[in-house]
Design a protein around this motif. Sequence first.
Motif, PDB file in Angstrom:
ATOM      1  N   CYS A  11       0.734  -1.220   0.040  1.00  0.00           N
ATOM      2  CA  CYS A  11       0.066   0.116   0.116  1.00  0.00           C
ATOM      3  C   CYS A  11       0.864   1.292  -0.054  1.00  0.00           C
ATOM      4  O   CYS A  11       0.305   2.353  -0.044  1.00  0.00           O
ATOM      5  N   GLY A  12       2.232   0.979   0.127  1.00  0.00           N
ATOM      6  CA  GLY A  12       2.839   2.300   0.178  1.00  0.00           C
ATOM      7  C   GLY A  12       2.875   3.064   1.417  1.00  0.00           C
ATOM      8  O   GLY A  12       3.111   4.492   1.374  1.00  0.00           O
ATOM      9  N   VAL A  13       2.923   2.532   2.590  1.00  0.00           N
ATOM     10  CA  VAL A  13       2.807   3.066   3.942  1.00  0.00           C
ATOM     11  C   VAL A  13       3.932   2.275   4.819  1.00  0.00           C
ATOM     12  O   VAL A  13       4.248   1.191   4.323  1.00  0.00           O
ATOM     13  N   THR A  14       3.912   2.774   5.973  1.00  0.00           N
ATOM     14  CA  THR A  14       4.888   2.156   6.892  1.00  0.00           C
ATOM     15  C   THR A  14       4.130   1.064   7.676  1.00  0.00           C
ATOM     16  O   THR A  14       2.782   1.197   7.818  1.00  0.00           O
ATOM     17  N   ARG A  15       4.752   0.268   8.254  1.00  0.00           N
ATOM     18  CA  ARG A  15       3.957  -0.802   9.079  1.00  0.00           C
ATOM     19  C   ARG A  15       3.476  -0.077  10.374  1.00  0.00           C
ATOM     20  O   ARG A  15       2.255  -0.622  10.518  1.00  0.00           O
ATOM     21  N   GLN A  16       3.965   0.683  10.848  1.00  0.00           N
ATOM     22  CA  GLN A  16       3.165   1.398  11.903  1.00  0.00           C
ATOM     23  C   GLN A  16       1.831   2.242  11.462  1.00  0.00           C
ATOM     24  O   GLN A  16       0.872   2.141  12.396  1.00  0.00           O
ATOM     25  N   THR A  17       1.865   2.752  10.220  1.00  0.00           N
ATOM     26  CA  THR A  17       0.640   3.246   9.728  1.00  0.00           C
ATOM     27  C   THR A  17      -0.349   2.136   9.876  1.00  0.00           C
ATOM     28  O   THR A  17      -1.589   2.333  10.277  1.00  0.00           O
ATOM     29  N   VAL A  18       0.133   0.788   9.497  1.00  0.00           N
ATOM     30  CA  VAL A  18      -1.151  -0.392   9.183  1.00  0.00           C
ATOM     31  C   VAL A  18      -1.456  -0.679  10.551  1.00  0.00           C
ATOM     32  O   VAL A  18      -2.692  -0.530  11.070  1.00  0.00           O
ATOM     33  N   ASN A  19      -0.389  -0.761  11.483  1.00  0.00           N
ATOM     34  CA  ASN A  19      -0.735  -1.046  12.859  1.00  0.00           C
ATOM     35  C   ASN A  19      -1.689   0.094  13.808  1.00  0.00           C
ATOM     36  O   ASN A  19      -2.689  -0.193  14.164  1.00  0.00           O
ATOM     37  N   ALA A  20      -1.457   1.374  13.379  1.00  0.00           N
ATOM     38  CA  ALA A  20      -2.283   2.370  13.861  1.00  0.00           C
ATOM     39  C   ALA A  20      -3.652   1.991  13.477  1.00  0.00           C
ATOM     40  O   ALA A  20      -4.610   2.538  14.030  1.00  0.00           O
ATOM     41  N   ILE A  21      -3.763   1.855  12.138  1.00  0.00           N
ATOM     42  CA  ILE A  21      -5.316   1.950  11.446  1.00  0.00           C
ATOM     43  C   ILE A  21      -5.911   0.469  12.028  1.00  0.00           C
ATOM     44  O   ILE A  21      -7.156   0.596  12.519  1.00  0.00           O
ATOM     45  N   GLU A  22      -5.278  -0.455  12.239  1.00  0.00           N
ATOM     46  CA  GLU A  22      -5.865  -1.633  12.559  1.00  0.00           C
ATOM     47  C   GLU A  22      -6.226  -1.419  14.180  1.00  0.00           C
ATOM     48  O   GLU A  22      -7.167  -2.147  14.422  1.00  0.00           O
ATOM     49  N   ASN A  23      -5.740  -0.738  14.926  1.00  0.00           N
ATOM     50  CA  ASN A  23      -5.910  -0.488  16.468  1.00  0.00           C
ATOM     51  C   ASN A  23      -6.818   0.826  16.465  1.00  0.00           C
ATOM     52  O   ASN A  23      -6.786   1.315  17.699  1.00  0.00           O
ATOM     53  N   ASN A  24      -7.120   1.230  15.430  1.00  0.00           N
ATOM     54  CA  ASN A  24      -8.402   2.416  15.333  1.00  0.00           C
ATOM     55  C   ASN A  24      -7.755   3.651  16.037  1.00  0.00           C
ATOM     56  O   ASN A  24      -8.402   4.559  16.638  1.00  0.00           O
ATOM     57  N   LYS A  25      -6.452   4.068  15.768  1.00  0.00           N
ATOM     58  CA  LYS A  25      -5.892   5.138  16.361  1.00  0.00           C
ATOM     59  C   LYS A  25      -5.559   6.204  15.196  1.00  0.00           C
ATOM     60  O   LYS A  25      -5.055   7.201  15.248  1.00  0.00           O
ATOM     61  N   TYR A  26      -5.980   5.756  13.927  1.00  0.00           N
ATOM     62  CA  TYR A  26      -5.607   6.465  12.655  1.00  0.00           C
ATOM     63  C   TYR A  26      -6.585   6.259  11.637  1.00  0.00           C
ATOM     64  O   TYR A  26      -7.015   4.938  11.325  1.00  0.00           O
ATOM     65  N   ASP A  27      -7.250   7.030  11.183  1.00  0.00           N
ATOM     66  CA  ASP A  27      -8.273   6.980  10.194  1.00  0.00           C
ATOM     67  C   ASP A  27      -7.697   7.236   8.685  1.00  0.00           C
ATOM     68  O   ASP A  27      -7.074   8.376   8.425  1.00  0.00           O
ATOM     69  N   PRO A  28      -7.565   6.071   7.749  1.00  0.00           N
ATOM     70  CA  PRO A  28      -6.770   6.321   6.426  1.00  0.00           C
ATOM     71  C   PRO A  28      -7.481   7.562   5.508  1.00  0.00           C
ATOM     72  O   PRO A  28      -8.727   7.517   5.792  1.00  0.00           O
ATOM     73  N   THR A  29      -6.763   8.166   4.872  1.00  0.00           N
ATOM     74  CA  THR A  29      -7.323   8.479   3.826  1.00  0.00           C
ATOM     75  C   THR A  29      -7.904   7.763   2.886  1.00  0.00           C
ATOM     76  O   THR A  29      -8.125   6.797   2.676  1.00  0.00           O
TER      77      THR A  29
END
Length: 70
Positions: A23-41
């Motif tokens: 997806c062209g992002v960092t593993r930390q971004t995926v982790n944050a999305i999975e843990n509902n800490k970040y809403d993706p664009t």
Amino acid sequence: MENAIREKRKALAMSQEELARRCGVTRQTVNAIENNKYDPTLALAFRLARELGTTVDALFVPGTDGETPR
């Protein structure tokens, strides 16, 4: 916003690192999305759905974090 990314990713035996790379992002971004800490664009949500073989609607459930769905 709740999501089913972790479940879909694990069903495909895919690591966070692999999904992030695709997806062209960092593993930390995926982790944050999975843990509902970040809403993706919206663009990232579509990339995640494509890589997980599903739709954005199937991945994300709006209004589950106290927000009123629009």
